[in-house]
Design an enzyme around this catalytic site. Structure first.
Site, PDB file in Angstrom:
ATOM      1  CB  CYS A 158      -0.957   0.006   1.190  1.00  0.00           C
ATOM      2  SG  CYS A 158      -2.156  -1.320   1.098  1.00  0.00           S
TER       3      CYS A 158
ATOM      4  CG  HIS B  99      -3.219   3.709   1.897  1.00  0.00           C
ATOM      5  ND1 HIS B  99      -3.666   3.304   0.661  1.00  0.00           N
ATOM      6  CD2 HIS B  99      -3.273   2.607   2.704  1.00  0.00           C
ATOM      7  CE1 HIS B  99      -3.979   2.013   0.717  1.00  0.00           C
ATOM      8  NE2 HIS B  99      -3.755   1.578   1.945  1.00  0.00           N
TER       9      HIS B  99
ATOM     10  CG  ASN C  76      -6.728  -0.563   0.939  1.00  0.00           C
ATOM     11  OD1 ASN C  76      -5.988  -0.121   0.071  1.00  0.00           O
ATOM     12  ND2 ASN C  76      -6.285  -1.044   2.084  1.00  0.00           N
TER      13      ASN C  76
HETATM   14  O1  UT7 Z   1      -3.966  -0.901   3.393  1.00  0.00           O
HETATM   15  C1  UT7 Z   1      -3.190  -1.694   4.206  1.00  0.00           C
HETATM   16  C2  UT7 Z   1      -3.431  -1.393   5.615  1.00  0.00           C
HETATM   17  N1  UT7 Z   1      -4.652  -2.012   6.060  1.00  0.00           N
HETATM   18  C3  UT7 Z   1      -5.338  -1.429   7.018  1.00  0.00           C
HETATM   19  O2  UT7 Z   1      -4.986  -0.360   7.428  1.00  0.00           O
HETATM   20  C4  UT7 Z   1      -6.506  -2.147   7.612  1.00  0.00           C
HETATM   21  C5  UT7 Z   1      -6.482  -1.949   9.098  1.00  0.00           C
HETATM   22  N2  UT7 Z   1      -7.543  -2.626   9.805  1.00  0.00           N
HETATM   23  C6  UT7 Z   1      -8.842  -2.265   9.704  1.00  0.00           C
HETATM   24  O3  UT7 Z   1      -9.171  -1.415   8.924  1.00  0.00           O
HETATM   25  C7  UT7 Z   1      -9.836  -2.905  10.643  1.00  0.00           C
HETATM   26  O4  UT7 Z   1      -9.151  -3.659  11.603  1.00  0.00           O
HETATM   27  C8  UT7 Z   1     -10.875  -3.786   9.936  1.00  0.00           C
HETATM   28  C9  UT7 Z   1     -11.825  -2.934   9.128  1.00  0.00           C
HETATM   29  C10 UT7 Z   1     -10.174  -4.786   9.030  1.00  0.00           C
HETATM   30  C11 UT7 Z   1     -11.690  -4.556  10.946  1.00  0.00           C
HETATM   31  O5  UT7 Z   1     -12.316  -3.664  11.856  1.00  0.00           O
HETATM   32  P1  UT7 Z   1     -12.236  -3.908  13.428  1.00  0.00           P
HETATM   33  O6  UT7 Z   1     -13.040  -2.862  14.071  1.00  0.00           O
HETATM   34  O7  UT7 Z   1     -10.768  -4.006  13.776  1.00  0.00           O
HETATM   35  O8  UT7 Z   1     -12.962  -5.289  13.584  1.00  0.00           O
HETATM   36  P2  UT7 Z   1     -12.402  -6.667  14.155  1.00  0.00           P
HETATM   37  O9  UT7 Z   1     -11.432  -7.290  13.204  1.00  0.00           O
HETATM   38  O10 UT7 Z   1     -11.960  -6.456  15.560  1.00  0.00           O
HETATM   39  O11 UT7 Z   1     -13.722  -7.546  14.163  1.00  0.00           O
HETATM   40  C12 UT7 Z   1     -14.826  -7.212  14.989  1.00  0.00           C
HETATM   41  C13 UT7 Z   1     -15.949  -8.189  14.722  1.00  0.00           C
HETATM   42  C14 UT7 Z   1     -15.498  -9.640  14.736  1.00  0.00           C
HETATM   43  O12 UT7 Z   1     -16.515 -10.420  15.329  1.00  0.00           O
HETATM   44  P3  UT7 Z   1     -16.386 -10.956  16.814  1.00  0.00           P
HETATM   45  O13 UT7 Z   1     -15.140 -11.802  16.843  1.00  0.00           O
HETATM   46  O14 UT7 Z   1     -16.256  -9.725  17.660  1.00  0.00           O
HETATM   47  O15 UT7 Z   1     -17.648 -11.723  17.026  1.00  0.00           O
HETATM   48  C15 UT7 Z   1     -15.382 -10.000  13.287  1.00  0.00           C
HETATM   49  O16 UT7 Z   1     -15.567 -11.371  13.033  1.00  0.00           O
HETATM   50  O17 UT7 Z   1     -16.475  -7.953  13.408  1.00  0.00           O
HETATM   51  C16 UT7 Z   1     -16.518  -9.179  12.686  1.00  0.00           C
HETATM   52  N3  UT7 Z   1     -16.339  -8.895  11.273  1.00  0.00           N
HETATM   53  C17 UT7 Z   1     -17.352  -8.631  10.450  1.00  0.00           C
HETATM   54  N4  UT7 Z   1     -18.666  -8.558  10.655  1.00  0.00           N
HETATM   55  C18 UT7 Z   1     -19.450  -8.249   9.602  1.00  0.00           C
HETATM   56  C19 UT7 Z   1     -15.181  -8.842  10.572  1.00  0.00           C
HETATM   57  N5  UT7 Z   1     -15.435  -8.532   9.286  1.00  0.00           N
HETATM   58  C20 UT7 Z   1     -16.781  -8.410   9.189  1.00  0.00           C
HETATM   59  C21 UT7 Z   1     -17.642  -8.107   8.130  1.00  0.00           C
HETATM   60  N6  UT7 Z   1     -18.947  -8.027   8.378  1.00  0.00           N
HETATM   61  N7  UT7 Z   1     -17.180  -7.859   6.877  1.00  0.00           N
END
Ligand code: UT7
Length: 340
Positions: free
Chosen positions: A130, A267, A297
């Site tokens: 990225c 980004h 992204n």
């Molecule tokens: O470009 C390269 C750099 N990349 C980034 O900067 C990405 C950085 N990370 C992020 O943007 C975020 O961490 C995400 C958007 C990927 C995820 O958001 P989050 O607030 O960190 O969510 P999480 O991974 O902690 O997941 C929270 C919950 C989980 O469920 P449980 O375990 O709490 O029951 C996930 O399974 O959300 C669930 N979840 C979803 N639910 C509905 C994860 N993806 C989804 C989804 N739809 N698509």
């Protein structure tokens, strides 16, 4: 080495002027097909509300089979050349930042060079995920300001949809396809932050973070392309600190500050990372260019795409001070300050 020392090293003894890489044109290309969050709801255990609330993404573009990375990059390059009023033959350097090349080799840059009908100069790919576009911009800037090359095309182009595991809701909702490009020319400047051109680039990497964001395939390890894997929360945890560090270093290297910026073009990985970074740096929300809602992204393409959008709609004007920054797989992270 301080920014001022770096500038001194590039001063031309004959004229007391130094070379700057000045942006002459910006262009972009998005695949025709749009996939909305509602479309994803049909095949995945996800919701439009979750995706918008956690990421800010409403839709993304997905390339068709006949839209490889080189095709998107070519169209972005042609648009950038159009704004610059230049022909492909006027270029002597083509750099393409991509993690989704058409083939393992030859480089997508040489494919784009050939499609442009350009037989002169040099073309090669560069991969920093990225952050790739800023790494490529920095490389082009070194070529141009050394005096070895005159005009560079710098492209960020990706078809990340080809790398996604479309059954993994934690990753596949986040990414999209597209390309953006800048045309730059070496021109003399006075060596101050009032010069047009790239004023500084700040590049960082730390390979110890490999397992937080990677693709689980490759020619040498698996002889397959593989799929993107990410520990999203871990990446998120590092992102704001890393990008604000390199932006602060860019301010320090050029004697500028957040109040001097006309535009902040980060980004586009997550709306919450963008907002938190701008707030920590003291950059007003109305100076932040946001395209993540419409593009998702697009990795190395996200910054040049956003630059082309803000240039095209009249926000970025000649003379504006523009800060770009990125963080991604590796980890790599980077910033660049450009006077347009
Ligand atoms: O470009 C390269 C750099 N990349 C980034 O900067 C990405 C950085 N990370 C992020 O943007 C975020 O961490 C995400 C958007 C990927 C995820 O958001 P989050 O607030 O960190 O969510 P999480 O991974 O902690 O997941 C929270 C919950 C989980 O469920 P449980 O375990 O709490 O029951 C996930 O399974 O959300 C669930 N979840 C979803 N639910 C509905 C994860 N993806 C989804 C989804 N739809 N698509």
């Amino acid at each position: 080495m301080s920014g001022l020392q770096q500038m001194d090293n590039r001063v031309s003894r004959a004229s007391n002027l130094l070379l700057r890489s000045v942006v002459l044109g910006a262009g972009s290309c998005l695949p025709k097909r749009i996939v909305s969050n509602a479309d994803l709801e049909k095949t995945l255990d996800t919701t439009d509300a979750w995706i918008i609330q956690r990421t800010g993404i409403k839709q993304r573009h997905v390339a068709a089979e006949d839209e490889p990375t080189s095709r998107l990059g070519l169209l972005a390059a042609e648009a950038a050349l159009g704004e610059a009023g230049l022909k492909p033959q006027d270029l002597d350097l083509v750099l393409v930042a991509t993690s989704t090349p058409d083939y393992t080799f030859p480089a997508t840059a040489t494919q784009i060079q050939a499609m442009l009908g350009m037989t002169n100069g040099a073309a090669f790919d560069l991969q920093a995920v990225c952050s790739g576009f800023i790494f490529a911009l920095a490389a082009a800037d070194k070529f141009l300001t050394s005096g070895s090359h005159k005009r560079a095309l710098v492209v960020g182009a990706e078809t990340f949809s080809r790398l996604l595991d479309w059954t993994d809701r934690r990753t596949c909702v986040l990414f999209g396809d597209g390309a953006g490009a800048l045309v730059l020319e070496a021109r003399e400047g006075a060596g101050t932050s009032s010069d047009r051109g790239v004023l500084t680039t700040q590049l960082r990497s730390d390979g110890r973070h490999r397992d937080k964001l990677y693709v689980d395939g490759g020619p040498s390890m698996t002889q397959t392309t593989g799929h993107l894997r990410m520990a999203g929360r871990e990446v998120f945890r590092h992102a704001v600190g890393m990008v604000t560090d390199v932006v602060s270093q860019a301010f320090a290297a050029t004697g500028t500050c957040a109040g001097d910026l006309d535009w902040f073009v980060p980004h586009q990985a997550n709306r919450r990372i963008i907002d938190a970074s701008a707030e920590k740096l003291g950059i007003a929300p109305n100076k932040v260019v946001v395209t993540i809602d419409l593009h998702g992204n697009t990795s190395a393409a996200s910054i040049p795409l956003a630059l082309a959008v803000a240039r095209g709609d009249g926000r970025i004007k000649r003379g504006d001070l523009v800060m770009i920054e990125a963080m991604g797989g590796g980890f790599t992270w980077a910033s660049a300050l450009i006077r347009w």
